[in-house]
Design an enzyme around this catalytic site. Structure first.
Site, PDB file in Angstrom:
ATOM      1  N   ASP A 158       0.861  -1.173   0.082  1.00  0.00           N
ATOM      2  CA  ASP A 158      -0.038   0.056  -0.064  1.00  0.00           C
ATOM      3  C   ASP A 158       1.006   1.286   0.099  1.00  0.00           C
ATOM      4  O   ASP A 158       1.755   1.560   0.886  1.00  0.00           O
ATOM      5  CB  ASP A 158      -0.998   0.027   1.380  1.00  0.00           C
ATOM      6  CG  ASP A 158      -1.743   1.332   1.595  1.00  0.00           C
ATOM      7  OD1 ASP A 158      -1.828   2.100   0.617  1.00  0.00           O
ATOM      8  OD2 ASP A 158      -2.033   1.440   2.554  1.00  0.00           O
ATOM      9  N   ASN A 171      -0.406   4.481  -0.135  1.00  0.00           N
ATOM     10  CA  ASN A 171      -0.760   5.789   0.198  1.00  0.00           C
ATOM     11  C   ASN A 171      -1.787   5.559   1.532  1.00  0.00           C
ATOM     12  O   ASN A 171      -2.501   6.602   1.879  1.00  0.00           O
ATOM     13  CB  ASN A 171      -1.636   6.402  -0.819  1.00  0.00           C
ATOM     14  CG  ASN A 171      -2.941   5.346  -1.139  1.00  0.00           C
ATOM     15  OD1 ASN A 171      -2.902   4.225  -0.610  1.00  0.00           O
ATOM     16  ND2 ASN A 171      -4.052   5.924  -1.897  1.00  0.00           N
ATOM     17  N   ASP A 178      -1.629  -1.345  -3.816  1.00  0.00           N
ATOM     18  CA  ASP A 178      -2.118  -0.619  -5.065  1.00  0.00           C
ATOM     19  C   ASP A 178      -0.984  -0.593  -6.005  1.00  0.00           C
ATOM     20  O   ASP A 178       0.080  -1.142  -5.927  1.00  0.00           O
ATOM     21  CB  ASP A 178      -2.472   1.072  -4.952  1.00  0.00           C
ATOM     22  CG  ASP A 178      -1.338   1.539  -3.774  1.00  0.00           C
ATOM     23  OD1 ASP A 178      -0.063   1.344  -4.207  1.00  0.00           O
ATOM     24  OD2 ASP A 178      -1.647   2.066  -2.801  1.00  0.00           O
ATOM     25  N   ASP A 203      -4.938 -10.402 -15.681  1.00  0.00           N
ATOM     26  CA  ASP A 203      -6.121 -11.288 -15.625  1.00  0.00           C
ATOM     27  C   ASP A 203      -7.349 -10.786 -16.601  1.00  0.00           C
ATOM     28  O   ASP A 203      -7.479  -9.900 -16.590  1.00  0.00           O
ATOM     29  CB  ASP A 203      -6.515 -11.272 -14.206  1.00  0.00           C
ATOM     30  CG  ASP A 203      -6.808 -12.824 -13.339  1.00  0.00           C
ATOM     31  OD1 ASP A 203      -7.692 -13.547 -14.231  1.00  0.00           O
ATOM     32  OD2 ASP A 203      -6.240 -13.098 -12.407  1.00  0.00           O
ATOM     33  N   ASP A 248      -9.235 -16.343 -16.490  1.00  0.00           N
ATOM     34  CA  ASP A 248     -10.201 -16.905 -15.637  1.00  0.00           C
ATOM     35  C   ASP A 248     -11.214 -17.770 -16.266  1.00  0.00           C
ATOM     36  O   ASP A 248     -11.904 -17.645 -17.129  1.00  0.00           O
ATOM     37  CB  ASP A 248     -10.743 -15.810 -14.936  1.00  0.00           C
ATOM     38  CG  ASP A 248     -11.425 -16.228 -13.621  1.00  0.00           C
ATOM     39  OD1 ASP A 248     -10.785 -16.595 -12.670  1.00  0.00           O
ATOM     40  OD2 ASP A 248     -12.842 -16.029 -13.483  1.00  0.00           O
ATOM     41  N   GLU A 254      -7.073 -20.631 -17.046  1.00  0.00           N
ATOM     42  CA  GLU A 254      -7.323 -21.523 -15.854  1.00  0.00           C
ATOM     43  C   GLU A 254      -8.447 -22.501 -16.240  1.00  0.00           C
ATOM     44  O   GLU A 254      -9.745 -21.936 -16.442  1.00  0.00           O
ATOM     45  CB  GLU A 254      -7.759 -20.326 -14.854  1.00  0.00           C
ATOM     46  CG  GLU A 254      -8.015 -21.194 -13.383  1.00  0.00           C
ATOM     47  CD  GLU A 254      -9.060 -20.581 -12.634  1.00  0.00           C
ATOM     48  OE1 GLU A 254      -9.061 -20.655 -11.263  1.00  0.00           O
ATOM     49  OE2 GLU A 254     -10.097 -20.080 -13.056  1.00  0.00           O
ATOM     50  N   HIS A 314      -3.886 -17.372  -5.186  1.00  0.00           N
ATOM     51  CA  HIS A 314      -4.733 -16.592  -4.323  1.00  0.00           C
ATOM     52  C   HIS A 314      -5.973 -17.258  -3.873  1.00  0.00           C
ATOM     53  O   HIS A 314      -6.877 -16.786  -3.293  1.00  0.00           O
ATOM     54  CB  HIS A 314      -5.049 -15.264  -5.211  1.00  0.00           C
ATOM     55  CG  HIS A 314      -5.824 -15.598  -6.420  1.00  0.00           C
ATOM     56  ND1 HIS A 314      -5.470 -16.166  -7.673  1.00  0.00           N
ATOM     57  CD2 HIS A 314      -7.170 -15.276  -6.495  1.00  0.00           C
ATOM     58  CE1 HIS A 314      -6.462 -16.465  -8.477  1.00  0.00           C
ATOM     59  NE2 HIS A 314      -7.472 -15.752  -7.977  1.00  0.00           N
ATOM     60  N   ASP A 315      -6.260 -18.539  -4.806  1.00  0.00           N
ATOM     61  CA  ASP A 315      -7.520 -19.383  -4.457  1.00  0.00           C
ATOM     62  C   ASP A 315      -7.267 -20.414  -3.335  1.00  0.00           C
ATOM     63  O   ASP A 315      -7.904 -21.418  -3.345  1.00  0.00           O
ATOM     64  CB  ASP A 315      -8.097 -19.991  -5.456  1.00  0.00           C
ATOM     65  CG  ASP A 315      -8.727 -18.921  -6.304  1.00  0.00           C
ATOM     66  OD1 ASP A 315      -9.236 -17.918  -6.008  1.00  0.00           O
ATOM     67  OD2 ASP A 315      -8.951 -19.129  -7.905  1.00  0.00           O
TER      68      ASP A 315
END
Ligand code: TEU
Ligand code: CA
Length: 565
Positions: A24, A26, A32, A101, A203, A259, A333-334
């Site tokens: 991050d 900010n 971000d 993605d 995806d 995927e 991430h899954d």
């Protein structure tokens, strides 16, 4: 001499970034694009070539960006299009590439296409999505359940029809049979290639062609029917991908990875066959399912056996060799964190040793490695005590459905969540031992794993024995060896539940990889002819010679007297 069919995406290693949880810049507590920009030195230092970003498009974030409202805009929390262009430029300046993605099985229900589609039964955009009349009793068109709980159909009372959503109701499925949908998607892909991106991770791309709408066999939970048989690998999926390739992909020097739920090695040779004009590679789910982690994700028991891992990997290594290209990944991430799932995070010693062992085992096979952020530090699963602290829509819905409708107890459900939830992968990246692990100056959007004071990038970058440096060396070893990049794979000791050993061979050169998957010493003998081999990498000092493998010992050995050139 066997001729090698080289490609940059075969030799590359990919680093996957979940932007929300990476860095991050900010202080709003959300990772971000400028945060990623600040960490490019770190990423490049690891020796990876490609960055894959999880979705960064404008989205209401019901499923953290997998519900896209505007394909041509950056999510405001992540930055601006200028920030994106700057990041892309900086990635390219470093000689790396950037893959986005592509989420086109579905959009957000807030996408203008869907707003128009749902507003008018006879309107020009109605057929952008999949609408069906109710059954005579008013119920949904069939018994399918959504992947994230509840039925796969939602009724729209204004227009009197149901729309299909394989995931949440806020993720309506696009109707790929409509040529206007395909035009719009291909146009949008072109928009990003024109900006300079280097490829797409696609995806659930194996689901875009629906084969029919009959009831599916009842799922194990008994609540709904399973749509996989009719939605995965449907009748027109290869036609669509070839059209995409012809109209967009073939015009760029890009890389693509699908995927592909429910893909077999045989099907992978169609999706990603060298001569097929579809995709470069696919992610399959068989390794992630050796413990039932996919098909039985919320069941209470998830035992796995090393021989099952070998079975899966050996089939994929053998059947794709010379025909298609493999992806190599222990997580994403899954998925929960690999060292907690397939290694041993119970002590610091075993965590470090087993994280390194897992990397040796997988990333020296034939295929492109995909490293998910934090894996290179050996980041672990965290511990959840209440469902309220969890953000992930899949986990939350599963908790509700299973406690309310199936009578599973809170304790049992939290037990399996602590093993298997995708939330484990989404806790923020650990940069330092300081406040919030250096992820943010503000309040993080999701709780940190409390072990960041001793598992973090800063301490590992300074420590030559760290998991981070081991990954760096391992990727360099792989890249420096055509045998490891392109060689044929052969499994040794197929029946051992303790040792994973295999060779890679190319044009008479041979490399042996040996991994002890247990936390115990295991007796074994170096196969004939290997005693004078050269150690390419090892997670112990001076490994390989004796007839005992130490706990989680792993090494690669080049046959004596050989060299790469
Ligand atoms: O995941 C597709 C998929 O098959 C998921 O059901 C996945 O297996 C699940 O998370 C584990 O049970 C993709 C994305 O990777 C995921 O993050 C999205 O939520 C999903 O598609 C919908 O876009
Ligand atoms: Ca931020």
């Amino acid at each position: 001499m066997e001729k090698i069919q080289r490609a940059w995406w075969k030799e590359a290693a990919v680093y996957q970034i979940y932007p929300r949880s990476f860095c991050d810049s900010n202080g709003d507590g959300i990772g971000d694009l400028n945060g990623i920009l600040q960490k490019l030195d770190y990423i490049q230092g690891l020796g990876v070539d490609v960055l894959w970003l999880n979705p960064i498009y404008d989205s209401p974030n019901v499923d953290n960006g997998y519900d896209i409202r505007d394909y041509r805009a950056i999510l405001a929390e992540f930055g601006t299009m200028e920030d994106f262009d700057r990041l892309l430029e900086a990635v390219h300046r470093r000689g790396m590439r950037l893959v986005m993605d592509l989420v086109v099985n579905h959009t957000s229900d807030q996408h203008p296409w869907f707003l128009a589609s749902r507003s008018d039964r006879n309107g020009p955009m109605r057929d952008y999505y999949i609408w069906k009349d109710p059954k005579p009793d008013g119920g949904p068109p069939n018994n399918w359940g959504g992947c994230f709980g509840g039925p796969a159909w939602t009724y729209d009372k204004d227009t009197g029809q149901y729309y299909l959503h394989l995931f949440t109701p806020e993720q309506p499925d696009l109707n790929w049979e409509n040529p206007a949908v395909r035009d719009a998607v291909f146009d949008m892909m072109d928009f990003w290639f024109q900006r300079g991106i280097d490829g797409f991770r696609m995806d659930v791309i194996s689901m875009i062609s629906k084969g029919g709408y009959a009831d599916g066999p009842l799922r194990a939970d008994g609540l709904y029917g399973d749509y996989t048989g009719q939605c995965a690998n449907g009748p027109r999926v290869h036609e669509y991908l070839r059209e995409m390739n012809r109209r967009v992909l073939s015009r760029y020097d890009c890389m693509t990875v699908g995927e592909n739920a429910a893909v077999t090695p045989e099907l992978a040779c169609q999706y990603a066959g060298f001569d097929r004009g579809e995709l470069n590679m696919v992610f399959h789910f068989e390794l992630m399912d050796v413990d039932g982690g996919e098909t039985r994700r919320w069941e209470l028991e998830h035992p796995w056996k090393l021989t099952d891992i070998k079975g899966v990997m050996t089939r994929w290594q053998t059947l794709l060799d010379g025909r298609a290209w493999n992806t190599l990944f222990w997580g994403n991430h899954d998925q929960p964190r690999p060292v907690s799932r397939f290694g041993d995070d119970s002590t610091e010693e075993s965590r470090v040793r087993s994280a390194k062992m897992l990397a040796v085992c997988l990333y020296l096979m034939q295929g492109t490695p995909y490293i998910y952020q934090g894996e290179e530090l050996g980041m672990t699963n965290t511990h959840f005590t209440s469902i309220d602290s969890i953000n992930d829509v899949q986990t939350r819905n599963a908790y509700r459905e299973r406690t309310e409708r199936l009578g599973v107890s809170h304790e049992d459900m939290m037990g399996v969540i602590n093993y298997n939830s995708r939330e484990h992968a989404r806790t923020p990246m650990h940069w330092t031992a300081g406040r919030n692990a250096g992820f943010t100056d503000g309040e993080p959007w999701i709780a940190l794993n409390p072990n960041y004071p001793y598992i973090n990038a800063q301490s590992q970058v300074d420590d030559p024995d760290s998991v981070y440096h081991f990954y760096r060396r391992l990727l360099a070893v792989r890249k420096g060896s055509d045998t490891l990049l392109y060689g044929h794979y052969r499994l040794l000791l197929p029946d051992s539940e303790e040792i994973y050993a295999y060779t890679r061979t190319l044009n008479g050169k041979e490399i042996l990889v040996v991994c002890n998957f247990t936390g115990k010493e295991v007796r074994w003998n170096l196969p004939d002819g290997w005693t004078h081999g050269e150690i390419l990498i090892s997670n112990y000092d001076g490994a390989g010679a004796g007839n005992v493998l130490r706990p989680f010992e792993a090494f690669a050995l080049r046959r004596g007297g050989q060299s790469e050139t």
